[in-house]
Design a protein around this motif. Sequence first.
Motif, PDB file in Angstrom:
ATOM      1  N   THR A 156       0.810  -1.223   0.000  1.00  0.00           N
ATOM      2  CA  THR A 156       0.000   0.000   0.000  1.00  0.00           C
ATOM      3  C   THR A 156       0.840   1.268   0.000  1.00  0.00           C
ATOM      4  O   THR A 156       0.270   2.365   0.003  1.00  0.00           O
ATOM      5  N   ILE A 157       2.196   1.162   0.051  1.00  0.00           N
ATOM      6  CA  ILE A 157       3.034   2.359   0.076  1.00  0.00           C
ATOM      7  C   ILE A 157       4.111   2.280  -1.003  1.00  0.00           C
ATOM      8  O   ILE A 157       4.479   1.199  -1.474  1.00  0.00           O
ATOM      9  N   CYS A 214       1.734   7.051   0.277  1.00  0.00           N
ATOM     10  CA  CYS A 214       0.698   6.046  -0.002  1.00  0.00           C
ATOM     11  C   CYS A 214       0.499   5.898  -1.507  1.00  0.00           C
ATOM     12  O   CYS A 214       0.615   6.859  -2.282  1.00  0.00           O
ATOM     13  N   SER A 228      -3.425   7.954   4.505  1.00  0.00           N
ATOM     14  CA  SER A 228      -2.736   7.786   5.789  1.00  0.00           C
ATOM     15  C   SER A 228      -2.908   9.051   6.606  1.00  0.00           C
ATOM     16  O   SER A 228      -2.860  10.167   6.069  1.00  0.00           O
ATOM     17  N   CYS A 242      -1.260   2.616   5.421  1.00  0.00           N
ATOM     18  CA  CYS A 242      -2.123   3.276   4.444  1.00  0.00           C
ATOM     19  C   CYS A 242      -3.393   2.450   4.295  1.00  0.00           C
ATOM     20  O   CYS A 242      -3.325   1.238   4.070  1.00  0.00           O
TER      21      CYS A 242
END
Length: 603
Positions: A197-198, A225, A231, A253
Amino acid sequence: MEMYPNTTYYRYPGFLKICFLLFLFTLEDIHASNQVINNSVISSKALKSCKVPDNKSTQYKSTPCEQHNYCGLVSGKIVAGNGTMVTLKCADSYMPRNENVDFIVCYDGVWYPKQHTCLKACKALNYKSIDANCTYKGEPVACNRNIRIGTQVQWKCKSGYETGHSNRNNTCLKSGSWKSPISECYRVTCDGLKLKTIEANCSHGGEPVDCRSHVKIGTQLQWKCKPGFLSKNSNRHNICLRFGVWQSVMAECIPENKPASAKLNPRRFNGVAKVGSIVELNCHVGGYPNPTVTWLKNGEPVRFTKRVSNNIATVESSDLRFPTRVIYALYFDGCVVEDIGTYECRVENSHSTASDYADMLVYNEGMLSINKTMEKRIVSVVGSQVNIVCNIRADPVPITVRWFKSNEQLLPTDRINVADVDCISSCTGRLVCPAGSGIAYYGNCTDHSCTSQVIIENAQESDSGNYKCEALNDIASDQRFVDLIVNARRPKMRIDPPSGTTIRRGWDVTLTCNVEGSSKADVKWLFNNVSISAKYPNEMQISSIVGEEMIFTFRIREAQPSDSGIYTCQAVTKLGEKNEVSTSISVPFQQYSYDVQRGRIGS
């Protein structure tokens, strides 16, 4: 005899259990051979029971033991001596005398094996940062369980960890402690990042490094993110510090908000199910924040039981924002007619509510249910007869009904009778489903109304408890519970003549005490709170017994002023229930009296 790992019975699990069973069969044969046959009458010596030992190192539990029951046995508890098996569990910092003997057996007053208590041990080396090798008398043993005294250990830090201790050899001492302290190694790297997710960039000493693997202390991190994720953490810079920790907590995130959704997908079920079949209603749930799920039947919350349960499962998804999908399953382990209705899967989160529906029709080629009107609470008194009745509808018969008290099966005694099941056929042809279902169906059937009951004669306080009626046939099962409360009765009492009565000096007077409610009460007389029953035994009588009422008398001959005072009749039942009544009598020097027969004062 101490058992070591290199012995035959240690290497073959279950070998000792088989030996013990053979040993018990041998004891039974010996016991049978000692029987005496005389005039075709066989007699044998009763087997002695055992007491649970008092040992802080070892816990004893009854077996078999269901998970939802508490099965611990306290020290001093009596256990039958007919081969009863009790499981063993070692206390903290102790270990089994032999790892393959986790039970003992009571036979004729003796525990086998006699030497079974747990031994003092060193605590297991369950350190995530340490690799350890343990040996006992030259043989390798496990380090992740409590360790036998005398065990040698060699250890080292795992990759990415360090320690200030130089001594990597140790010994388990008789005290149950290690010769030298063993502690966790500390981190010299930080954990790699999960990049689902990042987006992240890492560097160390100005050179780029892979953020997904362990990184060295001093590594710099820049992150953000991925699209579709959010986030709350505004600081997008981090650094790996000493002891392998990031300077700031890495905030996850999370997906952008998504409305709740629900889709029912029945399995092994097309809307119609036979009684006894397995049905599963799967509700595919979506939304963020994660929604809550409620199951409803005909608009009312579903009541979960052992037969009807709510199971939760997750499956992988190709959507990066929602890598897993949650499935809630309403599971019916054997349908009954009462399951007919409309089921709703209701899903809610902070943004929306969604529902999906499925209808269920159960056809009856076999059923069983206990009448829901069965009493849930019965209150009675000591000495009375108590009937606990369980009414059952069943098809087919025969059915089996078992009664339990506090999760233990109830067996007949001289006071408690578990009556045979009585069934009457009452259904042929058309059968209509429960009122309100709106469903009817046709077909030949035999609907039986059955009754089972427990009859308790001369109920005692010890009969109080939670009783369960459990009924089953080849198709289904059902159960109902009832709480029985048996209260002790305090005897009702009255005394004559009434308080404040004046008696003529020199006259005889008889005190009468009526005790009602217990024919087994012990009665004694007191004068000014001092017992006089033993001093004047000949003056006490039981004049009559009528039903549960007893009449006690105490005679005062030639009453004198010194006889003035408070007379008390005290009754105590066999169960310790006490009651008392008192009256005051005056014998003056002047010649006034109370005519007991005519109820008047004279001179």
